[in-house]
Design a protein around this motif. Structure first.
Motif, mmCIF file in Angstrom:
data_model
loop_
_atom_site.group_PDB
_atom_site.id
_atom_site.type_symbol
_atom_site.label_atom_id
_atom_site.label_comp_id
_atom_site.label_asym_id
_atom_site.label_seq_id
_atom_site.Cartn_x
_atom_site.Cartn_y
_atom_site.Cartn_z
ATOM 1 N N THR A 1 -16.880 -58.948 18.613
ATOM 2 C CA THR A 1 -15.722 -59.198 17.775
ATOM 3 C C THR A 1 -14.496 -58.997 18.650
ATOM 4 O O THR A 1 -14.594 -58.607 19.807
ATOM 5 N N SER A 2 -13.362 -59.252 18.123
ATOM 6 C CA SER A 2 -12.122 -59.132 18.880
ATOM 7 C C SER A 2 -11.949 -57.700 19.404
ATOM 8 O O SER A 2 -12.163 -56.732 18.676
ATOM 9 N N VAL A 3 -11.580 -57.579 20.680
ATOM 10 C CA VAL A 3 -11.330 -56.268 21.280
ATOM 11 C C VAL A 3 -9.938 -56.265 21.903
ATOM 12 O O VAL A 3 -9.458 -57.292 22.366
ATOM 13 N N ASP A 4 -9.314 -55.092 21.892
ATOM 14 C CA ASP A 4 -7.971 -54.954 22.458
ATOM 15 C C ASP A 4 -7.944 -54.102 23.713
ATOM 16 O O ASP A 4 -6.954 -54.096 24.434
ATOM 17 N N THR A 5 -9.019 -53.329 23.955
ATOM 18 C CA THR A 5 -9.050 -52.430 25.103
ATOM 19 C C THR A 5 -10.429 -52.456 25.756
ATOM 20 O O THR A 5 -11.412 -52.892 25.149
ATOM 21 N N LEU A 6 -10.491 -51.958 26.980
ATOM 22 C CA LEU A 6 -11.765 -51.843 27.680
ATOM 23 C C LEU A 6 -12.689 -50.869 26.946
ATOM 24 O O LEU A 6 -13.898 -51.083 26.882
ATOM 25 N N ARG A 7 -12.134 -49.821 26.366
ATOM 26 C CA ARG A 7 -12.938 -48.858 25.599
ATOM 27 C C ARG A 7 -13.703 -49.566 24.476
ATOM 28 O O ARG A 7 -14.891 -49.343 24.277
ATOM 29 N N GLN A 8 -13.025 -50.448 23.743
ATOM 30 C CA GLN A 8 -13.669 -51.181 22.650
ATOM 31 C C GLN A 8 -14.730 -52.142 23.184
ATOM 32 O O GLN A 8 -15.792 -52.294 22.582
ATOM 33 N N LEU A 9 -14.457 -52.774 24.327
ATOM 34 C CA LEU A 9 -15.420 -53.694 24.928
ATOM 35 C C LEU A 9 -16.689 -52.966 25.353
ATOM 36 O O LEU A 9 -17.800 -53.390 25.024
ATOM 37 N N ILE A 10 -16.523 -51.857 26.073
ATOM 38 C CA ILE A 10 -17.681 -51.079 26.517
ATOM 39 C C ILE A 10 -18.480 -50.585 25.313
ATOM 40 O O ILE A 10 -19.707 -50.641 25.304
ATOM 41 N N THR A 11 -17.785 -50.140 24.280
ATOM 42 C CA THR A 11 -18.443 -49.644 23.072
ATOM 43 C C THR A 11 -19.315 -50.727 22.441
ATOM 44 O O THR A 11 -20.479 -50.482 22.095
ATOM 45 N N GLN A 12 -18.788 -51.944 22.316
ATOM 46 C CA GLN A 12 -19.567 -53.025 21.711
ATOM 47 C C GLN A 12 -20.766 -53.420 22.570
ATOM 48 O O GLN A 12 -21.854 -53.665 22.057
ATOM 49 N N ILE A 13 -20.581 -53.464 23.884
ATOM 50 C CA ILE A 13 -21.692 -53.823 24.776
ATOM 51 C C ILE A 13 -22.778 -52.758 24.719
ATOM 52 O O ILE A 13 -23.974 -53.078 24.650
ATOM 53 N N VAL A 14 -22.385 -51.485 24.727
ATOM 54 C CA VAL A 14 -23.372 -50.399 24.664
ATOM 55 C C VAL A 14 -24.122 -50.444 23.332
ATOM 56 O O VAL A 14 -25.349 -50.287 23.299
#
Length: 135
Positions: A25-38
């Protein structure tokens, strides 16, 4: 939105830089991206059902090119805890265990704004700790 991740380990002789797709889904930060991938990786790990006890010829060839041929057998039925995996991944990034590139640009801060488009490519580089003698 579909993005692609490449994973590279510095210590590997034969780098494998396959593109792995992730629907996020839409992400605004690297933290959110890493969280979704994990989260996606933990879900796939916990749901994996290995029932084939033989390798096909193409599986052997692919594994041989990567440097290890095996069954990828899991010896434990333990499930990975999602939040613990997320915390580990974020902590490892902060400790410099791996780097993340968006295209050719290194991402250095977890909470800096991140502009992700459909088809973006992220490269995760695992850094190898060196040890041994001084000579």
């Amino acid at each position: 939105m579909r993005i692609y991740a490449k994973v590279k380990s510095i210590g590997k002789r034969k780098p494998v830089l396959e593109l792995h797709p992730f629907d996020i889904t839409s992400v605004d930060t690297l933290r959110q991206l890493i969280t979704q991938i994990v989260k996606q990786n933990v879900k796939a790990f916990n749901e994996e059902r290995t029932f084939t006890m033989y390798l096909l010829e193409e599986d052997i060839e692919t594994a041989f090119e990567q440097g290890k041929v095996g069954f990828n057998y899991k010896y434990s039925d333990a499930k990975q805890a999602e939040q613990a995996a997320i915390d580990e991944a974020l902590s490892a990034f902060e400790d410099g265990i791996y780097k993340v590139l968006h295209g050719d640009v290194e991402l250095t801060k977890l909470d800096a704004p991140l502009h992700v488009q459909d088809g973006s490519i992220f490269t995760f580089i695992k850094l190898t700790m060196l040890s041994g003698r001084l000579w």
